[in-house]
Design a protein around this motif. Structure first.
Motif, mmCIF file in Angstrom:
data_model
loop_
_atom_site.group_PDB
_atom_site.id
_atom_site.type_symbol
_atom_site.label_atom_id
_atom_site.label_comp_id
_atom_site.label_asym_id
_atom_site.label_seq_id
_atom_site.Cartn_x
_atom_site.Cartn_y
_atom_site.Cartn_z
ATOM 1 N N ARG A 9 0.842 -1.202 0.000
ATOM 2 C CA ARG A 9 0.000 0.000 0.000
ATOM 3 C C ARG A 9 0.873 1.247 0.000
ATOM 4 O O ARG A 9 2.020 1.203 0.408
ATOM 5 C CB ARG A 9 -0.860 0.018 1.259
ATOM 6 C CG ARG A 9 -1.774 -1.148 1.362
ATOM 7 C CD ARG A 9 -2.483 -1.100 2.684
ATOM 8 N NE ARG A 9 -3.402 -2.216 2.773
ATOM 9 C CZ ARG A 9 -4.443 -2.229 3.554
ATOM 10 N NH1 ARG A 9 -4.707 -1.201 4.318
ATOM 11 N NH2 ARG A 9 -5.225 -3.270 3.580
ATOM 12 N N GLU A 58 -3.029 5.253 -9.557
ATOM 13 C CA GLU A 58 -3.670 4.195 -8.778
ATOM 14 C C GLU A 58 -4.898 3.709 -9.538
ATOM 15 O O GLU A 58 -5.508 4.461 -10.281
ATOM 16 C CB GLU A 58 -4.075 4.764 -7.416
ATOM 17 C CG GLU A 58 -4.542 3.753 -6.418
ATOM 18 C CD GLU A 58 -4.716 4.353 -5.030
ATOM 19 O OE1 GLU A 58 -5.690 3.971 -4.371
ATOM 20 O OE2 GLU A 58 -3.890 5.197 -4.610
ATOM 21 N N TYR A 59 -5.220 2.447 -9.374
ATOM 22 C CA TYR A 59 -6.438 1.903 -9.949
ATOM 23 C C TYR A 59 -7.054 0.917 -8.970
ATOM 24 O O TYR A 59 -6.371 0.395 -8.091
ATOM 25 C CB TYR A 59 -6.190 1.244 -11.310
ATOM 26 C CG TYR A 59 -5.453 -0.077 -11.247
ATOM 27 C CD1 TYR A 59 -6.148 -1.280 -11.344
ATOM 28 C CD2 TYR A 59 -4.069 -0.121 -11.105
ATOM 29 C CE1 TYR A 59 -5.490 -2.493 -11.293
ATOM 30 C CE2 TYR A 59 -3.402 -1.331 -11.056
ATOM 31 C CZ TYR A 59 -4.104 -2.517 -11.145
ATOM 32 O OH TYR A 59 -3.452 -3.710 -11.090
ATOM 33 N N HIS A 60 -8.336 0.679 -9.134
ATOM 34 C CA HIS A 60 -9.051 -0.267 -8.286
ATOM 35 C C HIS A 60 -9.325 -1.515 -9.108
ATOM 36 O O HIS A 60 -9.869 -1.438 -10.207
ATOM 37 C CB HIS A 60 -10.372 0.337 -7.787
ATOM 38 C CG HIS A 60 -11.072 -0.541 -6.807
ATOM 39 N ND1 HIS A 60 -10.693 -0.628 -5.491
ATOM 40 C CD2 HIS A 60 -12.106 -1.399 -6.968
ATOM 41 C CE1 HIS A 60 -11.480 -1.493 -4.868
ATOM 42 N NE2 HIS A 60 -12.345 -1.980 -5.747
ATOM 43 N N GLU A 68 -10.504 -7.696 -4.093
ATOM 44 C CA GLU A 68 -10.369 -6.393 -4.732
ATOM 45 C C GLU A 68 -9.413 -5.533 -3.926
ATOM 46 O O GLU A 68 -9.089 -5.839 -2.788
ATOM 47 C CB GLU A 68 -11.728 -5.723 -4.889
ATOM 48 C CG GLU A 68 -12.458 -5.410 -3.620
ATOM 49 C CD GLU A 68 -13.825 -4.800 -3.905
ATOM 50 O OE1 GLU A 68 -13.877 -3.628 -4.319
ATOM 51 O OE2 GLU A 68 -14.830 -5.497 -3.719
ATOM 52 N N ASP A 70 -6.590 -1.744 -4.348
ATOM 53 C CA ASP A 70 -6.018 -0.639 -5.110
ATOM 54 C C ASP A 70 -4.538 -0.893 -5.298
ATOM 55 O O ASP A 70 -3.870 -1.434 -4.415
ATOM 56 C CB ASP A 70 -6.234 0.680 -4.362
ATOM 57 C CG ASP A 70 -7.714 0.964 -4.167
ATOM 58 O OD1 ASP A 70 -8.428 1.057 -5.184
ATOM 59 O OD2 ASP A 70 -8.160 1.065 -3.010
ATOM 60 N N TYR A 139 -9.214 1.370 -16.743
ATOM 61 C CA TYR A 139 -9.708 1.732 -15.409
ATOM 62 C C TYR A 139 -10.157 3.190 -15.300
ATOM 63 O O TYR A 139 -10.488 3.646 -14.225
ATOM 64 C CB TYR A 139 -8.630 1.442 -14.359
ATOM 65 C CG TYR A 139 -8.336 -0.031 -14.240
ATOM 66 C CD1 TYR A 139 -9.184 -0.851 -13.502
ATOM 67 C CD2 TYR A 139 -7.253 -0.594 -14.886
ATOM 68 C CE1 TYR A 139 -8.931 -2.213 -13.393
ATOM 69 C CE2 TYR A 139 -6.990 -1.948 -14.769
ATOM 70 C CZ TYR A 139 -7.825 -2.754 -14.020
ATOM 71 O OH TYR A 139 -7.582 -4.090 -13.923
#
Length: 141
Positions: A9, A58-60, A68, A70, A139
């Motif tokens: 993270r 950043e992408y989810h 899921e 980020d 995304y």
């Protein structure tokens, strides 16, 4: 944190301070060059993800399994053995670029380079830019 959560993270750590501590000097110089390259290509400011990955954007993601989280859209890490670039869409559609890149190895989404002098920087920039664009398309910008 549950085991299903991403352990890598963003942190609040200083990217330049981290890179200042990279050894040997050659790896540090290459890392700052890639930092500048990715900053210019993405228009984003870098963030340290975990203890040693510099990421941009950043992408989810969400998998069919339900997992899921980020993650960065593109990034790199100046590891002891190699400079590792994270090309998140992978390399399936980049054979022509990889053929022109120079000395490298690949994993699923990892590009391993011993030193920047081993590769064509223009080709590397194109690969990073295409990866960034593919992630934005998939995304959202």
């Amino acid at each position: 944190m549950s085991s299903a959560e991403n352990k890598t993270r963003p942190t609040g750590a200083d990217v330049s301070a981290f890179l200042d501590g990279v050894e040997p000097a050659r790896r540090r110089e290459d890392a700052f060059a890639v930092l500048d390259m990715m900053r210019r290509i993405t228009g984003e400011e870098p963030r340290l993800w975990g203890p040693s990955i510099i990421g941009f954007g950043e992408y989810h993601y969400k998998y069919e399994s339900g997992r899921e989280g980020d993650f960065m859209r593109v990034g790199f890490s100046p590891r002891k053995a190699n400079l590792v670039l994270y090309i998140m869409p992978g390399f399936a559609r980049h054979d022509a670029l990889l053929d022109r890149l120079g000395k490298h190895k690949t994993g699923k989404s990892c590009l391993y380079i011993n030193k920047l002098d081993d590769v064509d920087r223009d080709v590397l920039e194109t690969l990073i830019a295409e990866s960034w664009a593919a992630m934005a398309k998939k995304y959202g910008a």
